[in-house]
Design a protein around this motif. Sequence first.
Motif, PDB file in Angstrom:
ATOM      1  N   ASP A  24      -4.828 -16.896  -3.479  1.00  0.00           N
ATOM      2  CA  ASP A  24      -5.805 -17.003  -4.802  1.00  0.00           C
ATOM      3  C   ASP A  24      -5.275 -15.729  -5.361  1.00  0.00           C
ATOM      4  OD1 ASP A  24      -7.550 -16.666  -6.416  1.00  0.00           O
ATOM      5  OD2 ASP A  24      -9.193 -15.989  -5.253  1.00  0.00           O
ATOM      6  N   TRP A  25      -4.474 -16.090  -6.649  1.00  0.00           N
ATOM      7  CA  TRP A  25      -3.666 -14.902  -7.337  1.00  0.00           C
ATOM      8  C   TRP A  25      -4.647 -13.880  -7.650  1.00  0.00           C
ATOM      9  CZ3 TRP A  25      -5.280 -13.617 -12.378  1.00  0.00           C
ATOM     10  CH2 TRP A  25      -6.190 -14.579 -12.984  1.00  0.00           C
ATOM     11  N   LYS A  26      -6.112 -13.995  -7.912  1.00  0.00           N
ATOM     12  CA  LYS A  26      -7.023 -12.941  -8.164  1.00  0.00           C
ATOM     13  C   LYS A  26      -6.809 -12.015  -7.272  1.00  0.00           C
ATOM     14  CE  LYS A  26      -9.756 -16.075 -10.800  1.00  0.00           C
ATOM     15  NZ  LYS A  26     -11.209 -16.676 -10.696  1.00  0.00           N
ATOM     16  N   ASN A  27      -6.519 -12.134  -5.779  1.00  0.00           N
ATOM     17  CA  ASN A  27      -6.473 -11.044  -4.828  1.00  0.00           C
ATOM     18  C   ASN A  27      -5.164 -10.371  -4.412  1.00  0.00           C
ATOM     19  OD1 ASN A  27      -9.388 -11.547  -4.283  1.00  0.00           O
ATOM     20  ND2 ASN A  27      -8.941 -13.283  -3.073  1.00  0.00           N
ATOM     21  N   TRP A  28      -4.258 -10.579  -5.456  1.00  0.00           N
ATOM     22  CA  TRP A  28      -2.995 -10.093  -5.019  1.00  0.00           C
ATOM     23  C   TRP A  28      -2.317  -9.473  -6.339  1.00  0.00           C
ATOM     24  CZ3 TRP A  28      -0.909 -10.513  -0.407  1.00  0.00           C
ATOM     25  CH2 TRP A  28      -1.428 -11.366   0.701  1.00  0.00           C
ATOM     26  N   ASN A  29      -1.576  -8.254  -6.249  1.00  0.00           N
ATOM     27  CA  ASN A  29      -0.731  -7.861  -7.286  1.00  0.00           C
ATOM     28  C   ASN A  29       0.846  -7.986  -6.796  1.00  0.00           C
ATOM     29  OD1 ASN A  29      -2.765  -6.809  -8.861  1.00  0.00           O
ATOM     30  ND2 ASN A  29      -3.198  -4.973  -7.560  1.00  0.00           N
ATOM     31  N   VAL A  30       1.519  -7.790  -7.782  1.00  0.00           N
ATOM     32  CA  VAL A  30       2.933  -7.891  -7.581  1.00  0.00           C
ATOM     33  C   VAL A  30       3.602  -6.445  -7.297  1.00  0.00           C
ATOM     34  CG1 VAL A  30       5.346  -8.860  -8.648  1.00  0.00           C
ATOM     35  CG2 VAL A  30       3.040 -10.150  -8.979  1.00  0.00           C
ATOM     36  N   LEU A  31       4.277  -6.562  -6.114  1.00  0.00           N
ATOM     37  CA  LEU A  31       4.929  -4.959  -5.886  1.00  0.00           C
ATOM     38  C   LEU A  31       6.562  -4.897  -6.488  1.00  0.00           C
ATOM     39  CD1 LEU A  31       4.727  -2.610  -4.563  1.00  0.00           C
ATOM     40  CD2 LEU A  31       5.474  -3.514  -2.183  1.00  0.00           C
ATOM     41  N   GLU A  32       7.257  -6.190  -6.307  1.00  0.00           N
ATOM     42  CA  GLU A  32       8.623  -6.377  -6.957  1.00  0.00           C
ATOM     43  C   GLU A  32       8.731  -7.698  -7.087  1.00  0.00           C
ATOM     44  OE1 GLU A  32      11.666  -4.436  -4.493  1.00  0.00           O
ATOM     45  OE2 GLU A  32      10.619  -4.656  -2.726  1.00  0.00           O
ATOM     46  N   GLU A  33       9.919  -7.831  -7.925  1.00  0.00           N
ATOM     47  CA  GLU A  33      10.365  -9.090  -8.042  1.00  0.00           C
ATOM     48  C   GLU A  33      11.983  -9.369  -8.251  1.00  0.00           C
ATOM     49  OE1 GLU A  33       9.619 -13.234 -11.087  1.00  0.00           O
ATOM     50  OE2 GLU A  33       8.750 -11.129 -11.579  1.00  0.00           O
ATOM     51  N   ASP A  34      12.729 -10.307  -7.758  1.00  0.00           N
ATOM     52  CA  ASP A  34      14.253 -10.345  -8.005  1.00  0.00           C
ATOM     53  C   ASP A  34      14.267 -11.754  -8.132  1.00  0.00           C
ATOM     54  OD1 ASP A  34      13.840 -11.447  -5.389  1.00  0.00           O
ATOM     55  OD2 ASP A  34      15.197  -9.782  -4.223  1.00  0.00           O
ATOM     56  N   ASN A  35      15.701 -12.125  -8.152  1.00  0.00           N
ATOM     57  CA  ASN A  35      16.018 -13.516  -8.634  1.00  0.00           C
ATOM     58  C   ASN A  35      15.622 -14.551  -7.627  1.00  0.00           C
ATOM     59  OD1 ASN A  35      17.190 -12.811 -10.915  1.00  0.00           O
ATOM     60  ND2 ASN A  35      19.328 -12.236  -9.973  1.00  0.00           N
TER      61      ASN A  35
END
Length: 53
Positions: A24-35
């Motif tokens: 459920d995307w409402k309960n999660w935050n993004v810490l980092e992203e790569d390819n």
Amino acid sequence: MAKTKRVKNPTRAQKELMVAAGLDWKNWNVLEEDNLSITVISKKAGRKRVLLK
């Protein structure tokens, strides 16, 4: 001292990846992203998960 990373709200594309992974995307935050992957962190428990793109 180590530099801490700032969590961010997910973009639309990141939300779609989370839903595809069964989160459920409402309960999660993004810490980092790569390819290849994105690392998300739970808002409530602080648990980290790595989602492959």
